[in-house]
Design an enzyme around this catalytic site. Structure first.
Site, PDB file in Angstrom:
ATOM      1  N   ARG A  70       1.178  -0.909   0.091  1.00 45.64           N
ATOM      2  CA  ARG A  70       0.359   0.511  -0.248  1.00 45.64           C
ATOM      3  C   ARG A  70       1.228   1.125  -0.391  1.00 45.64           C
ATOM      4  O   ARG A  70       1.228   2.516  -1.122  1.00 45.64           O
ATOM      5  CB  ARG A  70      -1.143  -0.504   0.942  1.00 45.64           C
ATOM      6  N   HIS A 119      -8.058   7.351  11.632  1.00 47.61           N
ATOM      7  CA  HIS A 119      -7.198   6.376  11.912  1.00 47.61           C
ATOM      8  C   HIS A 119      -5.677   6.050  11.303  1.00 47.61           C
ATOM      9  O   HIS A 119      -5.220   5.238  11.311  1.00 47.61           O
ATOM     10  CB  HIS A 119      -8.111   4.925  11.088  1.00 47.61           C
ATOM     11  N   CYS A 146      13.611  -1.378  16.435  1.00 45.78           N
ATOM     12  CA  CYS A 146      12.951   0.011  16.472  1.00 45.78           C
ATOM     13  C   CYS A 146      14.237   0.774  16.354  1.00 45.78           C
ATOM     14  O   CYS A 146      15.412   0.677  16.361  1.00 45.78           O
ATOM     15  CB  CYS A 146      12.901   0.021  17.785  1.00 45.78           C
TER      16      CYS A 146
HETATM   17  C1  BV8 Z   1     -13.348   1.431  17.702  1.00 43.80           C
HETATM   18  C2  BV8 Z   1      -6.395   2.369   9.559  1.00 43.80           C
HETATM   19  C3  BV8 Z   1     -13.984   0.707  20.311  1.00 43.80           C
HETATM   20  C4  BV8 Z   1      -5.834   0.863   9.060  1.00 43.80           C
HETATM   21  C5  BV8 Z   1      -8.983   1.393   9.416  1.00 43.80           C
HETATM   22  C6  BV8 Z   1     -20.282  -0.456  16.551  1.00 43.80           C
HETATM   23  C7  BV8 Z   1     -20.933  -1.446  15.757  1.00 43.80           C
HETATM   24  C8  BV8 Z   1     -20.814  -2.356  14.873  1.00 43.80           C
HETATM   25  C9  BV8 Z   1     -18.675  -2.887  15.259  1.00 43.80           C
HETATM   26  C10 BV8 Z   1     -18.411  -1.551  15.671  1.00 43.80           C
HETATM   27  C11 BV8 Z   1     -18.538  -0.978  16.032  1.00 43.80           C
HETATM   28  N1  BV8 Z   1     -17.661   0.033  17.478  1.00 43.80           N
HETATM   29  C12 BV8 Z   1     -16.602  -1.049  16.811  1.00 43.80           C
HETATM   30  C13 BV8 Z   1     -16.496  -2.083  15.889  1.00 43.80           C
HETATM   31  C14 BV8 Z   1     -15.769  -2.771  15.226  1.00 43.80           C
HETATM   32  C15 BV8 Z   1     -14.860  -1.610  14.491  1.00 43.80           C
HETATM   33  C16 BV8 Z   1     -16.483  -2.057  12.780  1.00 43.80           C
HETATM   34  O1  BV8 Z   1     -16.618  -1.073  12.726  1.00 43.80           O
HETATM   35  N2  BV8 Z   1     -16.072  -2.637  12.317  1.00 43.80           N
HETATM   36  C17 BV8 Z   1     -16.747  -2.701  10.907  1.00 43.80           C
HETATM   37  C18 BV8 Z   1     -16.215  -3.995   9.634  1.00 43.80           C
HETATM   38  C19 BV8 Z   1     -18.341  -2.922  11.539  1.00 43.80           C
HETATM   39  N3  BV8 Z   1     -14.168  -0.901  15.038  1.00 43.80           N
HETATM   40  C20 BV8 Z   1     -13.182  -0.493  14.989  1.00 43.80           C
HETATM   41  O2  BV8 Z   1     -12.663  -1.697  15.675  1.00 43.80           O
HETATM   42  C21 BV8 Z   1     -13.446   0.189  15.675  1.00 43.80           C
HETATM   43  N4  BV8 Z   1     -12.596   0.480  16.613  1.00 43.80           N
HETATM   44  O3  BV8 Z   1     -14.128   1.792  17.327  1.00 43.80           O
HETATM   45  O4  BV8 Z   1     -12.800   1.257  19.495  1.00 43.80           O
HETATM   46  C22 BV8 Z   1     -14.444  -0.576  19.816  1.00 43.80           C
HETATM   47  C23 BV8 Z   1     -13.562  -1.901  19.455  1.00 43.80           C
HETATM   48  C24 BV8 Z   1     -14.211  -3.349  19.634  1.00 43.80           C
HETATM   49  C25 BV8 Z   1     -15.533  -3.401  19.300  1.00 43.80           C
HETATM   50  C26 BV8 Z   1     -16.418  -2.149  19.918  1.00 43.80           C
HETATM   51  C27 BV8 Z   1     -15.637  -0.880  20.372  1.00 43.80           C
HETATM   52  C28 BV8 Z   1     -11.450   0.978  14.307  1.00 43.80           C
HETATM   53  C29 BV8 Z   1     -11.838   0.904  12.990  1.00 43.80           C
HETATM   54  C30 BV8 Z   1     -10.216   1.919  12.648  1.00 43.80           C
HETATM   55  C31 BV8 Z   1     -10.034   0.306  11.703  1.00 43.80           C
HETATM   56  N5  BV8 Z   1      -9.092   0.982  10.929  1.00 43.80           N
HETATM   57  N6  BV8 Z   1      -7.614   1.853   8.573  1.00 43.80           N
HETATM   58  C32 BV8 Z   1      -5.152   0.655   8.129  1.00 43.80           C
HETATM   59  O5  BV8 Z   1      -5.848   1.411   7.205  1.00 43.80           O
HETATM   60  O6  BV8 Z   1      -4.642   0.109   6.932  1.00 43.80           O
HETATM   61  S1  BV8 Z   1     -10.997   1.226   8.846  1.00 43.80           S
HETATM   62  C33 BV8 Z   1     -10.437   0.996   7.521  1.00 43.80           C
HETATM   63  O7  BV8 Z   1     -11.824   1.110   6.407  1.00 43.80           O
HETATM   64  C34 BV8 Z   1      -9.839   2.920   7.080  1.00 43.80           C
HETATM   65  O8  BV8 Z   1      -9.428   3.434   7.321  1.00 43.80           O
HETATM   66  C35 BV8 Z   1     -11.414   3.365   5.302  1.00 43.80           C
HETATM   67  O9  BV8 Z   1     -10.982   4.554   5.513  1.00 43.80           O
HETATM   68  C36 BV8 Z   1     -12.599   2.926   6.402  1.00 43.80           C
HETATM   69  C37 BV8 Z   1     -13.670   2.964   6.655  1.00 43.80           C
HETATM   70  O10 BV8 Z   1     -13.441   2.953   5.098  1.00 43.80           O
HETATM   71  P1  BV8 Z   1     -14.617   3.290   3.697  1.00 43.80           P
HETATM   72  O11 BV8 Z   1     -13.181   4.887   3.877  1.00 43.80           O
HETATM   73  O12 BV8 Z   1     -16.152   4.385   3.965  1.00 43.80           O
HETATM   74  O13 BV8 Z   1     -13.796   3.029   2.578  1.00 43.80           O
HETATM   75  P2  BV8 Z   1     -14.933   2.315   1.342  1.00 43.80           P
HETATM   76  O14 BV8 Z   1     -13.141   1.800  -0.042  1.00 43.80           O
HETATM   77  O15 BV8 Z   1     -15.884   1.138   2.583  1.00 43.80           O
HETATM   78  O16 BV8 Z   1     -15.989   3.020   1.280  1.00 43.80           O
HETATM   79  C38 BV8 Z   1     -15.612   3.959   0.268  1.00 43.80           C
HETATM   80  C39 BV8 Z   1     -16.939   5.010  -1.134  1.00 43.80           C
HETATM   81  O17 BV8 Z   1     -15.779   5.840  -1.851  1.00 43.80           O
HETATM   82  C40 BV8 Z   1     -17.684   3.452  -1.520  1.00 43.80           C
HETATM   83  O18 BV8 Z   1     -18.762   3.716  -0.545  1.00 43.80           O
HETATM   84  C41 BV8 Z   1     -17.828   4.005  -2.404  1.00 43.80           C
HETATM   85  O19 BV8 Z   1     -18.656   4.285  -3.220  1.00 43.80           O
HETATM   86  C42 BV8 Z   1     -17.214   5.715  -2.443  1.00 43.80           C
HETATM   87  N7  BV8 Z   1     -15.884   6.617  -3.656  1.00 43.80           N
HETATM   88  C43 BV8 Z   1     -15.284   5.891  -4.482  1.00 43.80           C
HETATM   89  N8  BV8 Z   1     -14.798   6.395  -5.448  1.00 43.80           N
HETATM   90  C44 BV8 Z   1     -15.331   7.322  -4.746  1.00 43.80           C
HETATM   91  C45 BV8 Z   1     -16.552   7.441  -3.956  1.00 43.80           C
HETATM   92  N9  BV8 Z   1     -17.344   8.422  -4.102  1.00 43.80           N
HETATM   93  C46 BV8 Z   1     -16.819   9.495  -4.757  1.00 43.80           C
HETATM   94  N10 BV8 Z   1     -16.240   9.948  -5.547  1.00 43.80           N
HETATM   95  C47 BV8 Z   1     -14.753   9.035  -6.088  1.00 43.80           C
HETATM   96  N11 BV8 Z   1     -14.645   8.963  -6.996  1.00 43.80           N
END
Ligand code: BV8
Length: 246
Positions: A70, A119, A146
């Site tokens: 990446r 993030h 490190c």
């Molecule tokens: C946390 C860094 C406390 C690493 C990333 C509540 C409910 C359910 C689940 C949870 C919750 N709370 C916590 C969770 C668990 C989890 C979670 O959300 N899981 C998901 C899968 C359900 N969250 C966590 O663990 C977070 N921690 O809350 O801590 C906790 C922990 C556990 C349980 C409870 C509480 C930490 C989350 C951070 C993860 N790290 N990234 C790395 O990058 O290597 S997340 C990763 O996804 C990236 O950062 C990315 O940015 C992010 C979100 O994805 P998107 O940016 O939306 O990208 P995606 O591809 O999905 O979508 C792109 C969009 O763009 C599309 O809609 C597309 O149509 C559109 N698009 C495309 N081209 C264009 C466009 N739009 C406009 N113009 C264009 N040209």
């Protein structure tokens, strides 16, 4: 679309406490694969399978391979008009709190220095032993020592699934969410929390949600302003409209 852009610009112009939130979609036109789009896989792995502490503990080589791939891919890309428009937006709306889920550093590269990288950043590494964080643009392996304490391994300084987000960043965001009257959400699928909850919170407080997304199937709420299209085209158009109002 022209009317929607004018409405979005007017709402942002009058908003007292607006938020800007971007996701991987804002970097798509730079050539960086999004997470959940068709190109979002790497060697058939999904981000959720690799961006976790468990995956790193199980196979640090595989996880570092993914991050090195990446980093190399991002290094071949550059910010697109959407990133530059976001920087212009901040100049026109000094109150705008800018937040990104992305770790590519492209907002800062495009001149938006005051952006909260909730993030983390792919070009920073963190030592598991002494916690020292260093900037690093070279390839890293689990045996890269490190620079501060010489121990291994280093990890990417990003927030993985299951990890809590940086407290100082989240405190600022949650404080703004208490008073936000508008949020502009650009290029995110709204599937990752807590970022996915920000628009919900603004809506709950009767604020306005403005979304830019290319996904026609993206289900906006009835009272949202949904701008269906590319961030690289729509965001600059909103900036042009805002300039007329300013
Ligand atoms: C946390 C860094 C406390 C690493 C990333 C509540 C409910 C359910 C689940 C949870 C919750 N709370 C916590 C969770 C668990 C989890 C979670 O959300 N899981 C998901 C899968 C359900 N969250 C966590 O663990 C977070 N921690 O809350 O801590 C906790 C922990 C556990 C349980 C409870 C509480 C930490 C989350 C951070 C993860 N790290 N990234 C790395 O990058 O290597 S997340 C990763 O996804 C990236 O950062 C990315 O940015 C992010 C979100 O994805 P998107 O940016 O939306 O990208 P995606 O591809 O999905 O979508 C792109 C969009 O763009 C599309 O809609 C597309 O149509 C559109 N698009 C495309 N081209 C264009 C466009 N739009 C406009 N113009 C264009 N040209």
């Amino acid at each position: 679309m022209k009317d929607l852009i004018a409405t979005a610009a007017r709402i942002l112009h009058h908003a007292r406490h607006p938020i800007f939130l971007s996701g991987a979609g804002i970097s798509a036109e730079s050539g960086i694969p999004t997470f959940r789009g068709s190109e979002g896989l790497w060697k058939n792995y999904r981000a959720e399978e690799l961006a976790t502490p468990e995956a790193f503990a199980r196979d640090p080589h595989l996880v570092w391979q993914w991050y090195n791939w990446r980093k190399e891919r991002i290094a071949q890309c550059k910010p697109n008009p959407a990133h530059y428009a976001a920087a212009e937006l901040k100049k026109l709306l000094p109150e705008l709190l800018c937040v990104t889920q992305n770790v590519d550093g492209f907002h800062a590269l495009a001149g938006l220095s005051e952006v909260l990288e909730m993030h983390g950043n792919i070009y920073r590494t963190r030592c598991l032993s002494c916690k020292t964080v260093t900037e690093n643009r070279t390839e890293i392996t689990p045996t890269t020592p490190c620079p501060a304490c010489g121990k291994v391994p280093l990890r990417p300084d990003v927030v993985w699934f299951g990890e809590i987000l940086p407290r100082q960043v989240m405190d600022v965001i949650y404080a703004r969410l208490q008073i936000a009257d508008a949020i502009l959400v650009v290029g995110t699928s709204g599937t990752v929390y807590p970022a996915a909850g920000f628009a919900v919170e603004v809506r709950r407080r009767r604020g306005t949600v403005i979304e830019i997304n290319t996904d026609a199937a993206h289900r906006p709420y009835a009272d949202d302003i949904y701008l269906h299209g590319k961030a690289g085209e729509i965001l600059p158009a909103i900036v042009d409209e805002l300039r007329r109002l300013s």
